[in-house]
Design an enzyme around this catalytic site. Structure first.
Site, PDB file in Angstrom:
ATOM      1  CE  LYS A   6      -7.485   3.825  -7.604  1.00 55.98           C
ATOM      2  NZ  LYS A   6      -7.302   5.208  -8.031  1.00 55.98           N
ATOM      3  CD1 TRP A  35      -2.076   5.532  -3.904  1.00 59.51           C
ATOM      4  CD2 TRP A  35      -3.192   6.358  -2.142  1.00 59.51           C
ATOM      5  NE1 TRP A  35      -2.786   6.636  -4.319  1.00 59.51           N
ATOM      6  CE2 TRP A  35      -3.477   7.150  -3.274  1.00 59.51           C
ATOM      7  CE3 TRP A  35      -3.771   6.695  -0.920  1.00 59.51           C
ATOM      8  CZ2 TRP A  35      -4.324   8.260  -3.210  1.00 59.51           C
ATOM      9  CZ3 TRP A  35      -4.614   7.798  -0.863  1.00 59.51           C
ATOM     10  CH2 TRP A  35      -4.884   8.565  -1.985  1.00 59.51           C
ATOM     11  CG  ASP A  86      -4.168  -0.923  -1.725  1.00 64.87           C
ATOM     12  OD1 ASP A  86      -5.087  -1.161  -2.532  1.00 64.87           O
ATOM     13  OD2 ASP A  86      -3.839   0.241  -1.395  1.00 64.87           O
TER      14      ASP A  86
END
Ligand code: PMP
Length: 358
Positions: A195, A103, A171
């Site tokens: 999540k 990511w 992030d």
């Protein structure tokens, strides 16, 4: 368990039964308004209350003052990969990125569309099985430094973050609210919700006001942080139900308390890594204990037969989502805040039983 499956998927992920129950009531009739939460107008006073309460709870849980703005944005994590550079980089500007996983690498790629992404350090060479070493020298003039606090696919996590010479951006998609953290170190952080914060498609973004002032003011409003703040997260038709579920998650997190959540997460991680460290058939992906994620635990079997057999055993025992990301294979067990310790115990017991039989 609410659905009967032990769900170790990485996201969309397990949600607390209390949240699911409350959300299903709201699907039928939100607070006796006669509206389902799926029908509630985004400019209604009821939705404004949802926004206000969620913003206040985020600040409270992060211990942030009035120097920060909280917003809900469309498009999940990847939209944030694009909005960050769109808002803070122009073609000749550079931002520093730590390349700590899939990511992080995608965030770097997105930044390249708008400006220069300087890779400050990378652990790609070791298949991201550790965090990249923090660079001893960081170039001057970076507009921000971007880190991925938890690397969902490879199972590494920053448990400590050094002070940075440029505004720090995180992030936090896969570990927000999972541990005590000094959020004031960050000029900005964001998290896709699916999540630790609810359902997909919506992201939380938090920005310090002085940093926001440095953002571009010539963007289409839907991609502009300034516009999202100004319009109180209702630039267009907001993701009403997604933000409502996030509010339920925030209330649930506050009810438990971040210290208690952190303790539980530490205990779950200790249990699973403990089993892996003594295993003769499974190999943890991340050897360095200081870099290990408490959210996503990645491992492989010593051979493909072991992997197939363990996958089948999990399936037969109602355990879902333990397969590794399609780009790496092996196993990945995601145990966000809502994953009960008993479910991890069940998995570890199954691993131990498997181990004695092969
Ligand atoms: N960042 C991290 C750390 C992630 O784990 C993910 C998705 N798993 C993303 C960003 C991308 O999120 P989305 O799928 O919502 O674009």
């Amino acid at each position: 368990m609410s659905t009967g499956k032990i769900n170790f998927n990485a996201g969309p992920a397990t949600l607390p039964p209390e949240v699911l129950r409350e959300a299903s009531k709201a699907v039928w009739n939100y607070k006796n308004t006669g509206y389902s939460i799926l029908e509630l107008p985004h400019r209604s006073p009821e939705f404004l209350d949802i926004i206000e309460e969620s913003k206040a709870l985020v600040k409270e849980l992060c211990n942030l003052g009035n120097d920060y703005e909280v917003m809900w944005v469309h498009g999940g994590g990847r939209a944030q990969f694009a909005m960050m550079p769109m808002n803070f980089l122009s073609a000749n500007d550079s931002a520093g990125y730590m390349d700590s996983g899939h990511w992080a690498a995608e965030a770097i790629e997105y930044a390249g569309y708008y400006g220069k992404a300087a890779i400050l350090a990378s652990s790609k060479g070791t298949k991201y099985n550790q965090l990249p070493e923090w660079p001893s020298e960081i170039p001057d003039g970076l507009k921000y430094i971007h880190i991925t606090t938890n690397n969902t696919i490879y199972g590494t996590q920053y448990h400590k973050v050094p002070k940075t010479p440029a505004p720090l951006v995180g992030d936090m998609s896969s570990d927000i609210f999972s541990c005590k953290r000094d959020y004031t170190k960050y000029a900005m952080f964001y998290a896709a919700a699916q999540k630790n914060l609810g359902t997909p498609g919506v992201a939380l973004a938090v920005v310090r006001k002085d940093f926001l002032k440095k953002s571009a003011d010539n963007l289409p409003p839907i991609f502009s942080y300034r516009a999202h703040v100004k319009e109180n997260s209702v630039v267009n038709t907001a993701n009403v139900s997604g933000i409502y579920v996030a509010l339920l998650m925030l209330r649930w997190i506050k009810g438990k308390g971040i210290s208690a959540i952190e303790e539980e997460n530490n205990a779950k991680a200790k249990m699973l890594y403990g089993a892996l460290d003594k295993s003769k058939v499974f190999i943890p992906h991340v050897a360095n204990k200081a870099h290990r994620s408490h959210m996503n635990v990645c491992f492989t079997g010593i051979n493909s037969n072991i992997e197939k057999a363990f996958s089948a055993l999990c399936r037969d025992n109602g355990i879902a989502g333990v397969e590794g990301h399609r780009s790496v294979g092996g196993f990945r067990v995601s145990m966000y805040n809502a994953m009960p310790a008993e479910s991890v115990e069940t998995l570890v017991a199954l691993m131990n039983k498997f181990e004695t039989k092969v």
